[in-house]
Design a protein around this motif. Structure first.
Motif, short mmCIF file in Angstrom:
data_model
loop_
_atom_site.label_atom_id
_atom_site.label_comp_id
_atom_site.label_asym_id
_atom_site.label_seq_id
_atom_site.Cartn_x
_atom_site.Cartn_y
_atom_site.Cartn_z
N GLY A 79 0.78 -1.24 0.00
CA GLY A 79 0.00 0.00 0.00
C GLY A 79 0.80 1.28 0.00
O GLY A 79 0.21 2.37 -0.02
N PHE A 80 2.11 1.19 0.03
CA PHE A 80 2.91 2.40 -0.07
C PHE A 80 2.92 2.89 -1.53
O PHE A 80 2.72 2.10 -2.46
CB PHE A 80 4.33 2.15 0.42
CG PHE A 80 4.41 1.88 1.91
CD1 PHE A 80 4.45 2.93 2.81
CD2 PHE A 80 4.43 0.58 2.39
CE1 PHE A 80 4.51 2.68 4.18
CE2 PHE A 80 4.48 0.32 3.75
CZ PHE A 80 4.52 1.37 4.65
N VAL A 81 3.14 4.16 -1.71
CA VAL A 81 3.11 4.76 -3.04
C VAL A 81 4.55 4.92 -3.54
O VAL A 81 5.39 5.51 -2.86
CB VAL A 81 2.40 6.13 -3.01
CG1 VAL A 81 2.42 6.77 -4.40
CG2 VAL A 81 0.98 5.97 -2.49
N ILE A 82 4.80 4.41 -4.73
CA ILE A 82 6.13 4.52 -5.35
C ILE A 82 6.06 5.59 -6.43
O ILE A 82 5.16 5.56 -7.29
CB ILE A 82 6.58 3.19 -5.98
CG1 ILE A 82 6.33 2.01 -5.04
CG2 ILE A 82 8.05 3.29 -6.41
CD1 ILE A 82 7.10 2.07 -3.75
N THR A 83 6.97 6.51 -6.39
CA THR A 83 7.04 7.50 -7.46
C THR A 83 8.48 7.59 -7.95
O THR A 83 9.42 7.43 -7.16
CB THR A 83 6.54 8.88 -6.99
OG1 THR A 83 6.53 9.79 -8.09
CG2 THR A 83 7.39 9.42 -5.86
N PHE A 107 2.48 15.30 -3.59
CA PHE A 107 3.93 15.29 -3.88
C PHE A 107 4.15 15.05 -5.38
O PHE A 107 3.62 14.09 -5.95
CB PHE A 107 4.62 14.20 -3.08
CG PHE A 107 6.11 14.11 -3.34
CD1 PHE A 107 6.97 15.06 -2.82
CD2 PHE A 107 6.63 13.10 -4.12
CE1 PHE A 107 8.34 15.00 -3.05
CE2 PHE A 107 8.00 13.02 -4.37
CZ PHE A 107 8.84 13.98 -3.84
N VAL A 108 4.92 15.90 -6.01
CA VAL A 108 5.22 15.80 -7.44
C VAL A 108 6.73 15.70 -7.62
O VAL A 108 7.48 16.48 -7.03
CB VAL A 108 4.70 17.03 -8.21
CG1 VAL A 108 5.15 16.99 -9.67
CG2 VAL A 108 3.18 17.09 -8.13
N LEU A 109 7.14 14.74 -8.43
CA LEU A 109 8.56 14.58 -8.74
C LEU A 109 8.77 15.00 -10.19
O LEU A 109 8.39 14.30 -11.12
CB LEU A 109 8.96 13.12 -8.52
CG LEU A 109 10.44 12.83 -8.26
CD1 LEU A 109 10.98 13.65 -7.10
CD2 LEU A 109 10.66 11.36 -8.02
#
Length: 540
Positions: free
Chosen positions: A285-289, A524-526
């Motif tokens: 459930g963690f978000v990978i970016t 959050f934006v990368l």
């Protein structure tokens, strides 16, 4: 933060001394700076202890990701678009509302934003700009700082004069056209042309690094070395106010410990997870970016060492390294193989179906034999154990060590902690060291002109391998004189071609810069850059 999560964190804070002592070998533990609730506090696990918080003199992306939240320059970058939507960032006005460039490319006139104040109440105006630039450039100015000047030499090398036209207008005059100038003004990492409070610089002197005062959306609260840097929202910010009340940057050099900190809810976001943990984190459930920043992980060749002076040796080393195997195997596809000296995130990147120096150990042996080393040779490779953009440097160095052993090159690996390493590296490669590893890159092709420029040889600049090629220098000089983008891009392609042929440094991989976020992190934006903007980040 919901109450359940809050209670869970309070419980963990009581137990984490034991947990972190086991994981990190330290008794320190992250807790809110003054015992307040965690709500609206974002905790970020970073790869190393930050450098100094003097942005003009600091080195490394880890530190600039902190400084970027506190400091601003005249020119900024649009970090609101994710890398998948914009291969490179657009420049945008920041503390300068606009600028004009004279037809001859020699004079840049900046119209400054009015009504801006530094965090200590000092007004931002033309005098403040003059003070800051002279700190980095004017040896006769009382505020001149050697470290800041050294880290920004590549930016100011053609600056001839600065003129305060009026309270909100500044003119910079160059000795020659310098096409990358505006893009370089928006860059960070090794020195940044951002504005510091003149009053604070004069008040704190050499200790300004512990009292950083900028104009940005966050301001400094405290720093506990080895434990945290804390920023709080600037409620008097001239632009859009940040969502978060507080941000804590927590150095956790060990990648596995960073992953554990996220799972234990001691951090909300981490950089550079262990490559083999990413799939499971996503399943949980963690978000990978990830993104495509202007990043190159590379080996700098020491041109003062006899074997490395022969281009056939450098080419042999390049062909002996299995980049595909490293990227897909060791790094679990968190990076892409790099065969060229510019990352995709800048205008001079050469996208081509050809792959120079494709993995070919047999050809590498033949090149070594032609160069007079049929039985190989011994050399030293230096690297850090952690640090900014370094990924998993020791494992990567060991991978290269094995590859080079297969063609007869015996490599001794010497390691350093990041902050020590960056200072050591910037002094220039020492006798007996054949190669040193670094990760860098910029969203301007001029980066290649920085690391290979004969006028910027260490310790007076970032050319730490002492590379001196008149053909390359002529090509660099021609590219920076261009006054239109189309011509500049064509000329930088010529520079790239020489670099690929001559290999002053050997590119290995381009990092995808993975971050792992708690599901409660929003906004959050990368972008295609090595740093990010936390203004629109919030916690659910």
């Amino acid at each position: 933060m919901n109450r359940k999560t809050h209670r869970h964190r309070i419980r963990l804070s009581g137990a984490c001394v034991v947990i972190m002592a086991a994981v990190l070998g330290t008794s320190s533990c992250m807790v809110p700076a003054s015992g307040e609730a965690w709500s609206d506090t974002l905790v970020i696990g970073i790869e190393s202890e930050p450098d100094i918080l003097d942005p003009q003199g600091a080195g490394g992306w880890v530190t600039y990701r902190i400084n970027h939240q506190m400091f601003e320059g005249l020119v900024g970058q649009d970090l609101s678009q994710p890398s998948a939507e914009a291969a490179s960032t657009e420049l945008k006005p920041l503390l300068a509302e606009s600028w004009d460039i004279s037809a001859d490319g020699l004079t840049y006139t900046f119209q400054l934003r009015e009504g801006v104040k530094f965090h200590d109440g000092t007004p931002f105006n033309a005098q403040a700009v003059d003070f800051n630039i002279r700190r980095m450039w004017d040896k006769d100015a009382p505020q001149y700082d050697v470290r800041a000047a050294g880290n920004t030499t590549f930016l100011w090398q053609f600056l001839e004069d600065i003129t305060v036209v009026d309270d909100y207008t500044v003119a910079l005059t160059m000795s020659q056209p310098f096409s990358p100038f505006l893009r370089l003004m928006a860059q960070g990492g090794t020195g940044a042309a951002v504005m510091m409070s003149p009053d604070a610089v004069e008040k704190y002197g050499d200790q300004i690094q512990n009292h950083p005062v900028g104009t940005g959306p966050f301001k400094f609260e405290d720093r506990v070395r080895g434990e945290r840097v804390t920023l709080v929202r600037n409620d008097d910010y001239w632009g859009e106010e940040a969502e978060l009340e507080k941000v804590v940057f927590r150095p956790i050099p060990d990648a596995a410990a960073r992953v554990n900190s996220l799972r234990n809810e001691e951090t909300d976001m981490i950089a550079v997870p262990t490559p083999d943990s990413i799939a499971k984190l996503e399943d949980d459930g963690f978000v990978i970016t990830e993104a495509a920043p202007p990043h190159i992980w590379y080996l700098t060749a020491n041109m003062n060492e006899e074997p490395m002076q022969d281009v056939r040796v450098r080419q042999a080393i390049s062909m002996a390294i299995d980049r595909e195997g490293m990227a897909d195997g060791l790094l679990e596809s968190t990076a892409l193989p790099a065969y060229r000296n510019q990352a995709p995130a800048n205008s001079a990147y050469l996208a081509s179906a050809d792959t120079p120096y494709k993995y070919d150990p047999q050809k590498a042996k033949e090149l070594l034999a032609e160069a007079g080393y049929p039985d190989g040779f011994s050399t030293v490779l230096e690297t850090s154990v952690d640090g900014s953009g370094q990924m998993v440097p020791v494992q990567m160095a060991e991978y290269i060590q094995q590859n080079l052993a297969a063609v007869g090159i015996d490599v001794e690996i010497q390691t350093y902690e990041w902050i020590s390493y960056i200072s050591h590296y910037n002094e220039g490669l020492q006798d007996g060291v054949g190669m040193a590893q670094m990760s860098w890159g910029m969203s301007t092709p001029y980066w290649l002109g920085i690391v290979t420029n004969v006028n910027l040889i260490a310790p007076n600049g970032p050319n730490v391998g002492y590379y001196d090629n008149p053909e390359m220098q002529d090509a660099i000089d021609a590219a920076i004189l261009a006054t239109d983008d189309e011509t500049a891009t064509k000329l930088w392609a010529d520079v790239n071609a020489i670099a690929i042929e001559d290999l002053p440094f050997i590119p290995i991989v381009n990092d995808k810069s993975p971050y792992v976020l708690s599901p409660r992190v929003e906004g959050f934006v990368l972008a295609s850059e090595e740093w990010y903007d936390l203004t629109n980040v919030s916690l659910s």
